[in-house]
Design a protein around this motif. Structure first.
Motif, PDB file in Angstrom:
ATOM      1  N   LEU A   1       2.255   5.138  11.001  1.00  0.00           N
ATOM      2  CA  LEU A   1       1.988   6.155  10.786  1.00  0.00           C
ATOM      3  C   LEU A   1       1.112   6.332   9.660  1.00  0.00           C
ATOM      4  O   LEU A   1       0.102   7.119   9.582  1.00  0.00           O
ATOM      5  CB  LEU A   1       3.447   7.082  10.432  1.00  0.00           C
ATOM      6  CG  LEU A   1       4.068   7.424  11.823  1.00  0.00           C
ATOM      7  CD1 LEU A   1       5.327   8.133  11.223  1.00  0.00           C
ATOM      8  CD2 LEU A   1       3.341   8.271  12.920  1.00  0.00           C
ATOM      9  N   ASP A   2       1.262   5.621   8.581  1.00  0.00           N
ATOM     10  CA  ASP A   2       0.408   5.726   7.386  1.00  0.00           C
ATOM     11  C   ASP A   2      -0.947   5.137   7.641  1.00  0.00           C
ATOM     12  O   ASP A   2      -1.896   5.782   7.509  1.00  0.00           O
ATOM     13  CB  ASP A   2       1.062   4.660   6.481  1.00  0.00           C
ATOM     14  CG  ASP A   2       2.330   5.266   5.697  1.00  0.00           C
ATOM     15  OD1 ASP A   2       2.811   4.468   5.124  1.00  0.00           O
ATOM     16  OD2 ASP A   2       2.630   6.494   5.974  1.00  0.00           O
ATOM     17  N   ARG A   3      -1.172   4.268   8.526  1.00  0.00           N
ATOM     18  CA  ARG A   3      -2.382   3.605   9.061  1.00  0.00           C
ATOM     19  C   ARG A   3      -2.764   4.704   9.920  1.00  0.00           C
ATOM     20  O   ARG A   3      -4.478   4.783   9.817  1.00  0.00           O
ATOM     21  CB  ARG A   3      -2.331   2.092   9.585  1.00  0.00           C
ATOM     22  CG  ARG A   3      -1.864   1.169   8.790  1.00  0.00           C
ATOM     23  CD  ARG A   3      -1.999  -0.210   9.369  1.00  0.00           C
ATOM     24  NE  ARG A   3      -1.591  -1.254   8.402  1.00  0.00           N
ATOM     25  CZ  ARG A   3      -2.502  -2.013   7.934  1.00  0.00           C
ATOM     26  NH1 ARG A   3      -3.666  -2.122   8.679  1.00  0.00           N
ATOM     27  NH2 ARG A   3      -2.463  -2.737   7.037  1.00  0.00           N
TER      28      ARG A   3
ATOM     29  N   LYS B   1      -2.937   7.895   9.780  1.00  0.00           N
ATOM     30  CA  LYS B   1      -3.515   8.852   8.864  1.00  0.00           C
ATOM     31  C   LYS B   1      -5.050   8.720   8.632  1.00  0.00           C
ATOM     32  O   LYS B   1      -5.621   9.661   8.430  1.00  0.00           O
ATOM     33  CB  LYS B   1      -2.541   9.084   7.804  1.00  0.00           C
ATOM     34  CG  LYS B   1      -1.372   9.833   8.135  1.00  0.00           C
ATOM     35  CD  LYS B   1      -0.257   9.896   6.637  1.00  0.00           C
ATOM     36  CE  LYS B   1       1.053  10.594   7.219  1.00  0.00           C
ATOM     37  NZ  LYS B   1       1.840  10.334   6.102  1.00  0.00           N
ATOM     38  N   THR B   2      -5.253   7.316   8.351  1.00  0.00           N
ATOM     39  CA  THR B   2      -6.494   7.017   7.674  1.00  0.00           C
ATOM     40  C   THR B   2      -7.602   6.724   8.704  1.00  0.00           C
ATOM     41  O   THR B   2      -8.621   6.634   8.491  1.00  0.00           O
ATOM     42  CB  THR B   2      -6.585   5.780   6.908  1.00  0.00           C
ATOM     43  OG1 THR B   2      -6.040   4.615   7.561  1.00  0.00           O
ATOM     44  CG2 THR B   2      -5.730   6.187   5.546  1.00  0.00           C
TER      45      THR B   2
ATOM     46  N   SER C   1      -0.348  13.670  19.151  1.00  0.00           N
ATOM     47  CA  SER C   1      -0.337  13.393  17.669  1.00  0.00           C
ATOM     48  C   SER C   1       0.385  11.958  17.369  1.00  0.00           C
ATOM     49  O   SER C   1       0.812  11.493  18.233  1.00  0.00           O
ATOM     50  CB  SER C   1       0.388  14.663  17.196  1.00  0.00           C
ATOM     51  OG  SER C   1       1.715  14.700  17.564  1.00  0.00           O
ATOM     52  N   GLU C   2       0.227  12.022  16.230  1.00  0.00           N
ATOM     53  CA  GLU C   2       1.160  10.609  15.768  1.00  0.00           C
ATOM     54  C   GLU C   2       2.683  10.451  16.209  1.00  0.00           C
ATOM     55  O   GLU C   2       2.990   9.512  16.486  1.00  0.00           O
ATOM     56  CB  GLU C   2       0.717  10.125  14.341  1.00  0.00           C
ATOM     57  CG  GLU C   2      -0.597   9.929  13.668  1.00  0.00           C
ATOM     58  CD  GLU C   2      -1.629  11.216  13.746  1.00  0.00           C
ATOM     59  OE1 GLU C   2      -2.630  10.821  13.617  1.00  0.00           O
ATOM     60  OE2 GLU C   2      -0.979  12.205  13.587  1.00  0.00           O
ATOM     61  N   LYS C   3       3.074  11.634  15.901  1.00  0.00           N
ATOM     62  CA  LYS C   3       4.430  11.793  15.983  1.00  0.00           C
ATOM     63  C   LYS C   3       4.796  11.657  17.495  1.00  0.00           C
ATOM     64  O   LYS C   3       5.720  11.081  17.745  1.00  0.00           O
ATOM     65  CB  LYS C   3       5.190  12.937  15.131  1.00  0.00           C
ATOM     66  CG  LYS C   3       5.246  12.889  13.780  1.00  0.00           C
ATOM     67  CD  LYS C   3       5.706  14.252  13.204  1.00  0.00           C
ATOM     68  CE  LYS C   3       5.697  14.048  11.864  1.00  0.00           C
ATOM     69  NZ  LYS C   3       6.483  15.384  11.079  1.00  0.00           N
TER      70      LYS C   3
END
Lengths: 206, 183
Positions: free
Chosen positions: B82-84, B86-87, B131-133
């Motif tokens: 998820l962190d990745r 975001k970018t 979305s990511e989630k």
């Protein structure tokens, strides 16, 4: 089962294959930090924080202690009263008087009498350091001292001491005059400083 | 999920790297699978695998042996993914991805293992617009085959949130496949 469900079912449970799993494993293992190495750093950083906290606490306590320490009592200044002195007894010399009117070291003096009243003796003073004083504080202190000494000496010494006081007074008057002049210059008023100079031999009453 | 023996984990907690190597060998493919399906990039997926195990190693001493190890592993890997994301820009399908999907859908051999490039194409086709989630819960549920309870522990979402995200993800993918001609 429709086609969509079929697609999703076939995808479920399948896992992609790592091209070279041993290489990835080696890469992971080579990048692992040594757990044993981290702890000393953590302990050291904890020690540093502890020392810093203790030092800061000690400094704070010291500051509070110094701030709360009661200041030594200040002698209330007593204005010296001028008495008439014969003109010819006033020395013309311009030697530096006994009074050290200093600009630094604020000191509170505590006089100690070592001999009876008749004899003149240099009083011994014990100085207690004072945090913040000014030149006027020092002056007050010395005026107090002079008054005490004058009360103890005989007449001959009294006159001598008074001459010195007068000379010191002249110096003080010059300081005051220059201050007044400075203010007058700033305000642009005509200079009337001469009127303030009231310590001249001619003006002393005989 | 397959759980590793606690004895091996205890040895890992004592700093036994050989024991930890066996843990890596056992679980790295599982983590790689999640990462590849989330990120659609093979090299990034390997980076996530490496970072996941480094974090596991660093935190192994405080790990509660009573809790499932794989869940902890998935949790770390999910957060890194998820962190990745975001970018990164959102997933966009490429021209050749549709052909891969069509090939896969028409393939009679259901047991054929997909190549990684095919996985990436399929992920781009299916996850576009999520979305990511939503992508995470869909991947964990539909692709990794995890239970709702496990997904709740991994993602930190409650049952209601999980259900909503999963529903939206499924509906979105179904619509997409339908638009491509699949019923």
């Amino acid at each position: 089962m429709n086609k969509i469900d079929d697609i999703l079912t076939r995808l479920r449970g399948q896992q992609p294959v790592i091209d070279n799993p041993d290489m990835l494993t080696d890469r992971i293992m080579d990048s692992l930090p040594d757990i044993g190495e981290e702890q000393p750093k953590r302990k050291r950083s904890i020690r540093i924080y502890a020392v810093a906290a203790i030092t800061a606490a000690a400094v704070m306590l010291l500051l509070f202690a110094l701030r709360d320490r009661p200041e030594p009592p200040i002698n209330t200044p007593v204005t010296a009263q001028r008495t008439a002195i014969p003109k010819d007894s006033i020395s013309e010399t311009k030697e530096i008087p006994v009074l050290p009117v200093k600009q630094e070291t604020p000191k509170m003096a505590k006089t100690v009498e070592t001999k009876p009243k008749q004899t003149a003796r240099r009083t011994q003073t014990r100085v207690v350091a004072k945090k913040e004083t000014s030149a006027t504080d020092s002056l007050d202190f010395y005026i107090d001292k002079i008054e005490r000494e004058l009360a103890q000496v005989d007449e001959s010494l009294y006159i001598e001491r008074m001459n010195k006081v007068i000379r010191a007074d002249e110096r003080l008057q010059r300081i005051v005059n220059s201050y007044i002049l400075h203010n007058l210059d700033k305000e642009g008023r005509p200079q009337t400083a001469d009127n303030f100079d009231n310590v001249t031999p001619e003006q002393n009453e005989e | 999920m397959v759980q590793i023996e606690s004895e091996i984990l205890v040895r890992c907690q004592c700093g036994d790297k050989a024991a930890f190597r066996s843990v890596v060998e056992r679980y790295q493919r599982m983590v790689f699978s999640l990462a590849l399906k989330m990120l659609a990039d093979e090299e990034e997926a390997k980076d996530v695998v490496q970072e996941t195990f480094i974090r596991v190693w660093k935190g192994i001493r405080s790990y509660d042996l009573q809790k499932p190890f794989a869940t902890w592993l998935y949790t770390i890997a999910s957060r890194l993914c998820l962190d990745r994301l975001k970018t990164k820009k959102g997933l966009v399908s490429q021209p050749g991805d549709l052909a891969v999907l069509q090939q896969f859908a028409s393939d009679d051999d259901s047991h054929r293992a997909l190549e990684n490039r095919e996985w990436i194409s399929l992920v781009r086709m299916l996850a576009e617009g999520l979305s990511e989630k939503q992508r995470l819960v869909f991947t964990l549920s539909q692709m990794e085959g995890l239970s709702s309870q496990e997904i709740e522990q991994i993602t930190g979402q409650d049952a209601r949130q999980l259900k909503n995200n999963l529903y939206v993800a499924r509906q979105s993918i179904r619509k997409r496949l339908k638009d491509l001609g699949y019923e």
